[in-house]
Enzyme design. Sequence first.
Site, PDB file in Angstrom:
ATOM      1  N   LEU A  14       0.851  -1.194   0.000  1.00 37.82           N
ATOM      2  CA  LEU A  14       0.000   0.000   0.000  1.00 37.82           C
ATOM      3  C   LEU A  14       0.890   1.249   0.000  1.00 37.82           C
ATOM      4  CD1 LEU A  14      -2.957   0.367  -0.255  1.00 37.82           C
ATOM      5  CD2 LEU A  14      -3.189   0.297   2.215  1.00 37.82           C
ATOM      6  N   HIS A  15       1.680   1.383  -1.072  1.00 38.10           N
ATOM      7  CA  HIS A  15       2.614   2.498  -1.241  1.00 38.10           C
ATOM      8  C   HIS A  15       2.242   3.206  -2.521  1.00 38.10           C
ATOM      9  CE1 HIS A  15       6.055   0.068   0.831  1.00 38.10           C
ATOM     10  NE2 HIS A  15       5.061   0.344   1.641  1.00 38.10           N
ATOM     11  N   ALA A  16       2.935   4.298  -2.765  1.00 35.17           N
ATOM     12  CA  ALA A  16       2.958   4.937  -4.076  1.00 35.17           C
ATOM     13  C   ALA A  16       1.580   5.019  -4.712  1.00 35.17           C
ATOM     14  CB  ALA A  16       3.944   4.210  -4.980  1.00 35.17           C
ATOM     15  N   PRO A  18      -0.774   2.733  -5.621  1.00 38.22           N
ATOM     16  CA  PRO A  18      -1.911   2.080  -4.952  1.00 38.22           C
ATOM     17  C   PRO A  18      -2.414   2.883  -3.752  1.00 38.22           C
ATOM     18  CG  PRO A  18      -0.228   0.473  -5.471  1.00 38.22           C
ATOM     19  CD  PRO A  18       0.352   1.808  -5.819  1.00 38.22           C
TER      20      PRO A  18
END
Lengths: 92, 561
Positions: A14-16, A18
């Site tokens: 759940l980075h960047a 997304p």
Amino acid sequence: MPERIATIASRSGLHARPAALFAEAAGDVGVEVTIAMQGDPEDDALDASSILSLMTLGAAKGDVVVLRAEGDGADAALDSLVKLLETDLDAG
Amino acid sequence: MQNFPGVGVSPGRIIGTIKQMPKPISEPPAGEQLSGETSAEEATAALKAAAGAVHDELKARAESASGDGKAVLEATALMAKDTMLLKGAGKLIARGTSAQRAIWEAGASVAEMLHNLGGYMAERATDVLDVRARIVAELRGVPAPGIPSSGTPFILVAEDLAPADTATLDPEKVLALVTAGGGPQSHTAIIARSLGLPAVVAAAGVDALADGTEVFVDGAAGSISVDPDDAQRAAAEAWATNASLLAVFDGNGTTADGHLVPLLANVGGGKNAVAAAGLNAQGVGLFRTEFCFLERDTEPSVEEQAAAYKSVFDAFPGKKVVLRTLDAGADKPLPFLTDATEPNPALGVRGYRTDFTTPGVLERQLQAIALAEKDSEADVWVMAPMISTAEEAAHFASMCTAAGITNPGVMVEVPSAALTAESILREVGFASLGTNDLTQYAMAADRQLGPLANLNTPWQPAVLRLVGLTVEGSRAEGHNKPVGVCGEAAADPALAVVLTGLGVNTLSMTARSLAAVAAVLKTVTLAEAQQLAKLALSAPSATEAKAWVREKLPALEELGL
């Protein structure tokens, strides 16, 4: 309070991108949604529409998170957000 | 007419109006309180409005961006109205802190939290600080930091540009770059050449010009003039005509008498390589592999690397591709390889030297190269950066052999390598001069520093002598081992002639410069180039070396280069 469990499907966690897509969607559902890692106390749940909170949560691919919301439309909102988390948002 | 002399780093003559890059936002004083008549509610509302405006502005920019830039802008826009950031600031305001100071501190604590998480998160800390500065600018009613946005094209004037600024630079909107600081090898210079924008650096005083001032910029002569005269208007028109002619390279680098000087491209990855092939580059003289590693907190796998390398090889079937192994350190730090606390990184563990402290990374990179080469049609050469001794060259060659790579070579950037080129070339098959670092080390002048711009030019006779010594070393070694140049020097058409005269075999440059270099090279014979090389070596200074050579190359003036 309605809650759902979801497994992070995006390759980068759940980075960047997304995280941005999810935060934006969580901000648009009309009810306040919180997110926490499975097993963490409910008091530690973070605002799901905050990209910075999502980034500090540090959920990786395969991690299980709990979404919670209350009020009108909470169930429908949670269902749509679970679907988003369980899609690989890094693809395409 | 007011003139500002500077150092020309990318040719082109252009007239336009300027826009100043806003000064960085200063920190609101620590302990700044709400002013008497402002309530906490009003301050919070003002902060929310400012944050909303910043969000909308970034969101609008994201709409018109594409690729990675779009994703970054979208995420940054969301940060501007993030509850974590605004609630943190709101708490401080409720205790009496001013809105500006509150968002400043809230941003700092979020950035620190991200920084402590490391890796990808740590990089995003910079975005939070950027958003914070934008919100403060909005509250103050001053222009947002970063490259100004504008509906019409303009000449960008700045103190200097950082790599992060250049990433958001839109070549459709910016006509030319002018900086008060920076040197010929600064990021401003490199980005200008790769985008084909005229640029002048180290032009002291230009940062005082008012927005909207009309100026004439000559990127070859290195000058900026306010209130252009008729001759300058004519020169700018002539350039507009020539520029289209100078955009086409026929793929055949040669002197007037047919001495072949293959003109190659410097590339950073597959997309870049395809573009260079489209501009008829005769191969790749420098493939900077660190672009596959940057922004990574762990080493990419052998397979992942091989795929990245193959994408470059595939753009040049049957042609030479010279790959430089990982050049991390100094201005290109990598968390898994370099030590950020070195007191003097330019003289530290960088380039080939990272193999001393982190063995294995280079070995795996060589395996990846061999793997990529196996099913590609390119003629792959591999060289190590920052080689200082024959012993290092021998060790690198043995590593290549072990990986199944047949043509190892070295970069000549450290003066010791130029001075001992003969013994180094006994160990490897070729040498390539990296003139940016060679100049910085020969002159002991940091390449990013504006005040040292005059020292930091490859026109320095000492640097040219080191180039000549490397060629002599190759001749003394006796096997005609090729010596190329892959620094920014090769992109300067006049210098390209001198390098050819010094005996350099190939020139590699940003693909945009190929046509201009080819056009000028074609106007001299090899004997004339050799004469010009002698002339440059005999000059007492870099300024005279450049002036003397340029005077003998009338094509430069005709083409506006």
